[in-house]
Scaffold this active site. Structure first.
Site, mmCIF file in Angstrom:
data_model
loop_
_atom_site.group_PDB
_atom_site.id
_atom_site.type_symbol
_atom_site.label_atom_id
_atom_site.label_comp_id
_atom_site.label_asym_id
_atom_site.label_seq_id
_atom_site.Cartn_x
_atom_site.Cartn_y
_atom_site.Cartn_z
ATOM 1 N N TYR A 160 0.820 -1.222 0.000
ATOM 2 C CA TYR A 160 0.000 0.000 0.000
ATOM 3 C C TYR A 160 0.852 1.270 0.000
ATOM 4 O O TYR A 160 0.329 2.357 -0.206
ATOM 5 C CB TYR A 160 -0.952 0.019 1.199
ATOM 6 N N LYS A 227 5.458 -14.040 5.651
ATOM 7 C CA LYS A 227 6.247 -14.880 4.735
ATOM 8 C C LYS A 227 7.714 -14.695 5.110
ATOM 9 O O LYS A 227 8.591 -14.435 4.282
ATOM 10 C CB LYS A 227 5.948 -14.436 3.295
ATOM 11 N N ASP A 281 1.548 -18.951 3.248
ATOM 12 C CA ASP A 281 0.937 -19.970 2.377
ATOM 13 C C ASP A 281 0.236 -21.053 3.185
ATOM 14 O O ASP A 281 -0.863 -21.496 2.841
ATOM 15 C CB ASP A 281 1.947 -20.570 1.392
ATOM 16 N N ASP A 305 -4.840 -8.748 2.710
ATOM 17 C CA ASP A 305 -5.760 -8.589 1.590
ATOM 18 C C ASP A 305 -6.209 -9.953 1.085
ATOM 19 O O ASP A 305 -7.400 -10.248 0.959
ATOM 20 C CB ASP A 305 -5.000 -7.826 0.490
#
Ligand code: NAP
Length: 414
Positions: A160, A227, A281, A305
């Site tokens: 963003y 991640k 994931d 998101d």
């Protein structure tokens, strides 16, 4: 007294105040609202009827929302010649809590998105999305009732921040050269480049907000979704800062997953909130296969998101998922979907996402009674199969009702 260019404050009602770090809500409270573009008028009209009726049912004439229309999007452009007038930002800052319908992103208007601009200007750093199943809603999974999570998505940095350079542009080539000269990093000449900043201050304030929310509403766990196995100094740092804020500021209220096994034999002590982390994931698998092990998920912008929409799909789609953008106190509630322009003024679409955003707003005001009444009534209405087209098409042989009829049925069922 605050002065606006083209807005007149309602005669009735008072503003919310913040005293000693607490929200003080008057019984007749002024709440600014933005109707929204496209389907905004239909869903805002329907939702205001539902909220008002529920408040009346819960409190009689003792409490009331005094609605104060402010403008953004196409309506604002007609009045101000500007899609996001200063009046609107000032009104939300001054009245502290506001609600909005969806806004069409103006094409070539100089804004990346009105919504992103609003969040950035008001520093609404937590995007909060509760994802909860309401009985009777058609769902693609076997046990949708196991889903009851709240996603805290960082709203101001990561992707963003919007720092990107187009392939082969002058700046891009300069950066490629700089990285080669300074750090001996070789990037293909034709690559586009984006920068993903994730900072300690902004990560910590998001996780802090998530922990305070868990304490206030009695949630049992917070999962930091990242991640970090690949991006150690952005995503991995988000995880580390998340644990840091938990351990340093909420020591008596939390237990980390490591301590859970080292000190408590895997059993969460009563009254403590478990802080854990999961790789992004695997999180997508986990919400499908071990749904009920998750309560609050705190994530940087992009992870948040993706997981928001994936989770919403399990409980009937975006039409059923509410949202809020909240800063230190200022809060702007909004549905998660857009303005669906093709359905403008057709009295057709599902207003549930906006109605439920209002439920979040009522809870934020500590007006829990009408919030509960609305949730129960939506459940009853859907169980009776009185639904708009989007849910009707997922059910067998159901004739859809209009947006306004759906609101009327919710009101009758309160
Ligand atoms: P959208 O407005 O969310 O609509 C996409 C599709 O989702 C609709 O065609 C409809 O699907 C379904 N849908 C959305 N809201 C619904 C509702 N209340 N009830 C039932 N179905 C609903 O997405 P978009 O068409 O990509 O975006 C349109 C504009 O909205 C764009 O300018 C975009 O920038 C803006 N936008 C604003 C926000 C915001 O204000 N926060 C968020 C997202 C997008 P079916 O036709 O298949 O039934």
């Amino acid at each position: 007294m605050i002065k606006f260019d083209k807005l007149t404050i309602p005669d009735e009602g008072e503003k919310i105040q913040i005293i000693n770090d607490e929200l003080i809500v008057p019984d007749y409270v002024i709440i600014p609202y933005i109707e929204g573009d496209g389907i905004g008028r239909d869903i805002m009209t329907a939702s205001k009827r539902v909220w008002d009726a529920a408040i009346k049912k819960a409190y009689g004439i003792k409490r009331k929302i005094i609605w104060f229309e402010i403008f953004a999007g196409e309506k604002a452009f007609k009045i101000y010649g500007n899609y996001l007038p200063e009046d609107t930002i000032k009104a939300i800052e001054y009245f502290i809590v506001a609600i909005k319908g969806p806004l069409t992103t103006p094409i070539g208007g100089g804004f990346r998105s009105l919504n992103v601009t609003l969040r950035q200007k008001l520093d609404l750093y937590s995007c909060i999305r509760p994802v909860k199943y309401y009985n009777g809603v058609p769902s693609p999974v076997k046990n949708p009732e196991k889903m009851d999570i709240v996603i805290f998505r960082e709203n101001t940095e990561d992707v963003y921040a919007g720092i990107e350079w187009e392939s082969n542009s002058k700046q891009n080539l300069e950066i490629i050269q700089f990285l080669k000269d300074k750090f001996d990093i070789k990037i293909p000449q034709d690559a586009g480049i984006g920068i993903k900043p994730i900072s300690e201050f902004k990560s910590k304030r998001l996780v802090r907000a998530a922990i305070k929310y868990a304490i206030k509403y009695g949630y049992k766990s917070i999962t930091l979704m990242h991640k970090g196995n690949i991006m150690k100094y952005t995503e991995g740092a988000f995880r580390d800062w998340g644990y840091e804020v938990a351990v340093e500021e909420f020591k008596d209220k939390i237990v980390t997953e490591n301590d859970l096994w080292d000190k408590y034999n895997g059993k969460i002590p009563t009254e403590k909130i478990l802080i854990k982390d999961r790789i992004a994931d695997s999180m997508f698998q986990q919400i499908l296969t071990r749904t009920d092990e998750y309560d609050i998920i705190a994530a940087p912008n992009l992870n948040g998101d993706y997981i928001s929409d994936a989770a919403a799909a399990q409980i009937g789609g975006l039409g059923m998922a509410p949202g809020a953008n909240i800063g230190d106190f200022i809060a702007l509630f909004e549905p998660t979907h857009g303005s669906a322009p093709k359905y403008t003024n057709q009295d057709k679409v599902n207003p549930s996402s906006l109605i439920l955003s209002g439920v979040m707003m009522l809870k934020y005001l500590n007006w829990d009674k009408p919030a509960k009444l609305i949730e129960e009534s939506i459940e009853k209405t859907i169980k009776e199969k009185k639904v708009t087209y989007d849910l009707a098409r997922l059910m067998d042989n159901i004739k859809p009702i209009k947006c306004s009829e759906y609101a009327s049925t919710i009101i009758d069922n309160l």
